[in-house]
Design a protein around this motif. Structure first.
Motif, PDB file in Angstrom:
ATOM      1  N   VAL A 129       0.850  -1.179   0.000  1.00 38.67           N
ATOM      2  CA  VAL A 129       0.000   0.000   0.000  1.00 38.67           C
ATOM      3  C   VAL A 129       0.892   1.238   0.000  1.00 38.67           C
ATOM      4  O   VAL A 129       1.769   1.362   0.858  1.00 38.67           O
ATOM      5  CB  VAL A 129      -0.901   0.035   1.254  1.00 38.67           C
ATOM      6  CG1 VAL A 129      -1.848   1.228   1.198  1.00 38.67           C
ATOM      7  CG2 VAL A 129      -1.688  -1.252   1.398  1.00 38.67           C
ATOM      8  N   GLY A 130       0.688   2.111  -0.948  1.00 41.38           N
ATOM      9  CA  GLY A 130       1.444   3.362  -0.963  1.00 41.38           C
ATOM     10  C   GLY A 130       1.171   4.131   0.316  1.00 41.38           C
ATOM     11  O   GLY A 130       0.035   4.506   0.580  1.00 41.38           O
ATOM     12  N   SER A 131       2.205   4.364   1.122  1.00 46.06           N
ATOM     13  CA  SER A 131       1.973   4.903   2.460  1.00 46.06           C
ATOM     14  C   SER A 131       2.898   6.055   2.833  1.00 46.06           C
ATOM     15  O   SER A 131       2.972   6.421   3.998  1.00 46.06           O
ATOM     16  CB  SER A 131       2.099   3.793   3.506  1.00 46.06           C
ATOM     17  OG  SER A 131       3.379   3.205   3.449  1.00 46.06           O
ATOM     18  N   SER A 132       3.609   6.615   1.849  1.00 48.04           N
ATOM     19  CA  SER A 132       4.445   7.780   2.122  1.00 48.04           C
ATOM     20  C   SER A 132       3.861   8.991   1.430  1.00 48.04           C
ATOM     21  O   SER A 132       3.485   8.923   0.256  1.00 48.04           O
ATOM     22  CB  SER A 132       5.877   7.576   1.614  1.00 48.04           C
ATOM     23  OG  SER A 132       6.563   6.633   2.384  1.00 48.04           O
ATOM     24  N   ASP A 183       5.389  11.408   0.308  1.00 40.63           N
ATOM     25  CA  ASP A 183       6.222  11.794  -0.832  1.00 40.63           C
ATOM     26  C   ASP A 183       6.313  10.698  -1.884  1.00 40.63           C
ATOM     27  O   ASP A 183       7.048  10.823  -2.849  1.00 40.63           O
ATOM     28  CB  ASP A 183       7.620  12.197  -0.359  1.00 40.63           C
ATOM     29  CG  ASP A 183       8.341  11.043   0.327  1.00 40.63           C
ATOM     30  OD1 ASP A 183       7.783   9.929   0.401  1.00 40.63           O
ATOM     31  OD2 ASP A 183       9.481  11.250   0.777  1.00 40.63           O
ATOM     32  N   THR A 233       3.885   0.242   2.460  1.00 42.94           N
ATOM     33  CA  THR A 233       3.730  -0.738   3.524  1.00 42.94           C
ATOM     34  C   THR A 233       3.471  -2.090   2.877  1.00 42.94           C
ATOM     35  O   THR A 233       2.520  -2.244   2.111  1.00 42.94           O
ATOM     36  CB  THR A 233       2.551  -0.375   4.445  1.00 42.94           C
ATOM     37  OG1 THR A 233       2.802   0.908   5.037  1.00 42.94           O
ATOM     38  CG2 THR A 233       2.375  -1.415   5.535  1.00 42.94           C
ATOM     39  N   GLY A 263       6.530  -4.562   6.760  1.00 42.97           N
ATOM     40  CA  GLY A 263       7.407  -3.411   6.932  1.00 42.97           C
ATOM     41  C   GLY A 263       7.233  -2.411   5.819  1.00 42.97           C
ATOM     42  O   GLY A 263       6.339  -2.511   4.984  1.00 42.97           O
ATOM     43  N   ILE A 264       8.108  -1.415   5.833  1.00 45.58           N
ATOM     44  CA  ILE A 264       8.052  -0.351   4.837  1.00 45.58           C
ATOM     45  C   ILE A 264       9.139  -0.581   3.797  1.00 45.58           C
ATOM     46  O   ILE A 264      10.322  -0.679   4.132  1.00 45.58           O
ATOM     47  CB  ILE A 264       8.258   1.035   5.485  1.00 45.58           C
ATOM     48  CG1 ILE A 264       7.326   1.215   6.690  1.00 45.58           C
ATOM     49  CG2 ILE A 264       8.035   2.136   4.449  1.00 45.58           C
ATOM     50  CD1 ILE A 264       5.868   1.268   6.353  1.00 45.58           C
ATOM     51  N   ARG A 313      11.090   1.117   0.982  1.00 48.53           N
ATOM     52  CA  ARG A 313      11.357   2.495   0.576  1.00 48.53           C
ATOM     53  C   ARG A 313      12.119   2.493  -0.740  1.00 48.53           C
ATOM     54  O   ARG A 313      13.113   1.781  -0.904  1.00 48.53           O
ATOM     55  CB  ARG A 313      12.167   3.214   1.656  1.00 48.53           C
ATOM     56  CG  ARG A 313      11.422   3.256   2.987  1.00 48.53           C
ATOM     57  CD  ARG A 313      12.270   3.866   4.078  1.00 48.53           C
ATOM     58  NE  ARG A 313      12.545   5.261   3.808  1.00 48.53           N
ATOM     59  CZ  ARG A 313      13.633   5.909   4.230  1.00 48.53           C
ATOM     60  NH1 ARG A 313      14.562   5.268   4.897  1.00 48.53           N
ATOM     61  NH2 ARG A 313      13.784   7.184   3.957  1.00 48.53           N
ATOM     62  N   GLN A 369      14.476  -2.520   4.937  1.00 51.90           N
ATOM     63  CA  GLN A 369      14.441  -3.681   5.809  1.00 51.90           C
ATOM     64  C   GLN A 369      12.996  -3.996   6.190  1.00 51.90           C
ATOM     65  O   GLN A 369      12.218  -3.112   6.506  1.00 51.90           O
ATOM     66  CB  GLN A 369      15.267  -3.434   7.075  1.00 51.90           C
ATOM     67  CG  GLN A 369      16.752  -3.247   6.770  1.00 51.90           C
ATOM     68  CD  GLN A 369      17.624  -3.355   8.011  1.00 51.90           C
ATOM     69  OE1 GLN A 369      17.136  -3.643   9.096  1.00 51.90           O
ATOM     70  NE2 GLN A 369      18.912  -3.154   7.837  1.00 51.90           N
ATOM     71  N   LEU A 370      12.675  -5.271   6.132  1.00 56.57           N
ATOM     72  CA  LEU A 370      11.352  -5.735   6.527  1.00 56.57           C
ATOM     73  C   LEU A 370      11.504  -6.702   7.698  1.00 56.57           C
ATOM     74  O   LEU A 370      12.461  -7.467   7.761  1.00 56.57           O
ATOM     75  CB  LEU A 370      10.659  -6.458   5.363  1.00 56.57           C
ATOM     76  CG  LEU A 370      10.503  -5.690   4.059  1.00 56.57           C
ATOM     77  CD1 LEU A 370       9.891  -6.595   2.982  1.00 56.57           C
ATOM     78  CD2 LEU A 370       9.646  -4.449   4.253  1.00 56.57           C
TER      79      LEU A 370
END
Lengths: 211, 211
Positions: B125-128, B130, B135, B155-156, B158, B165-166
């Motif tokens: 899921v796009g969660s930033s 920017d 996620t 995890g995230i 990036r 890192q997950l």
């Protein structure tokens, strides 16, 4: 964790559920046979327009204030008639199944401008029949170490009790193999409009972790 | 892990967010006061049709190339006008809240046809704000042992850093009670079109696990 819906600088946005359902036409997710009065009107008469772009949503606080929708951003979202605002739980029940994605700031204190600790990214989904619970899944990334240190949480956030508990799923960086839980206290900041023009909910985490 | 959006054999598909919003009409989820130029057009003039069924999406690589939509598969997806393609972050911001479900193949090497290790199923899921973070929640099922051996991650991911890192949430089969984490490197394979006609993103996992 500062969760802000609507306003000029939101940190959370609903992506499923009511916002994407153009035909809720009065159907509560768990409408009981005795029939709750339909709280939603597709008409635009009597609409209160607060010019704040505050969506038809309750956030993490389960707040039932405001709830206006006045722009085209969510397209087919029904407009709530100011005179027909439902009371607490009826509106909250509409949130069942709504997923909200967030990118919230973590601060040291309760103030939005206090020292930044990191970010929390993830989502919550309305998951209680009575509208008082949300399934949360998110990762907290700590700003130190270029966000390499993180903790991931999963659990139910309940708005009807003073404190909820979430389980730690794991972590990275210095928190690798983390175990434990967090207690979460919820503060409805919707009447604290000097820091944001959105609907802010403040979550205060106390984390008990071994790693 | 080979994540392929669009093309004739996609392994991932967006299910929420921009794809379900028929009236995004230029509204960025986190439009800032300084106003990014609206990158999306609902018109069909000037549309570049590459016959590849590549959706209006960025995948795990955050790639901003291509992005055409030319079939009815996603119904109300707006069509990008070829002349109005936004640059990097502007398009990525549109992805906030978009959930993409995947069933990706895991291979030993970087090549899509190299030895199959297993499958990874889950979603991101796009969660930033920017547009540089997603996620992720998914389970890796290893082909040996009839997929009984699995590891689940959260995890995230990036895209603005070389490595994410997950956390490992847990496991089954030989990985029951698994603890640890994975580092993830991302390779944008969109210019490597000899193996797929979709938008491929390659994720290279290095897993540190105890069980």
């Amino acid at each position: 964790m500062h969760d802000i819906l609507g306003g000029s600088n939101p940190t959370a946005q609903a992506v499923t559920g009511i916002v994407n359902n153009p035909s809720i036409n009065g159907q509560l997710p768990f409408a009981k046979p005795n029939g709750a009065v339909l709280p939603v009107s597709n008409g635009d008469n009597g609409v209160v327009d607060n010019n704040n772009n505050i969506p038809l949503l309750t956030g993490l606080s389960g707040a039932t204030t405001a709830v206006m929708q006045n722009n085209g951003g969510f397209g087919n979202v029904p407009v709530v008639n100011g005179g027909q605002l439902p009371s607490g739980n009826t509106l909250q029940m509409l949130m069942f199944g709504t997923m909200t994605v967030f990118d919230d700031e973590l601060t040291e204190g309760h103030e939005l401008r206090s020292g930044l600790v990191g970010k929390a990214q993830g989502f919550y989904v309305g998951s209680s029949e009575d509208g008082t619970g949300q399934t949360m899944a998110f990762t907290v990334m700590f700003e130190s170490g270029r966000y390499a240190d993180s903790l991931s949480f999963f659990g139910i956030h309940r708005t009807s009790v003073s404190e909820s508990q979430l389980a730690i799923m794991g972590g990275t960086g210095k928190y690798v193999n983390a175990k434990g839980f967090a207690t979460v206290k919820t503060y409805d900041m919707t009447n604290n409009q000097h820091e944001t023009d959105g609907l802010e909910t403040l979550l205060e985490f106390t984390v008990y972790v071994t790693y």
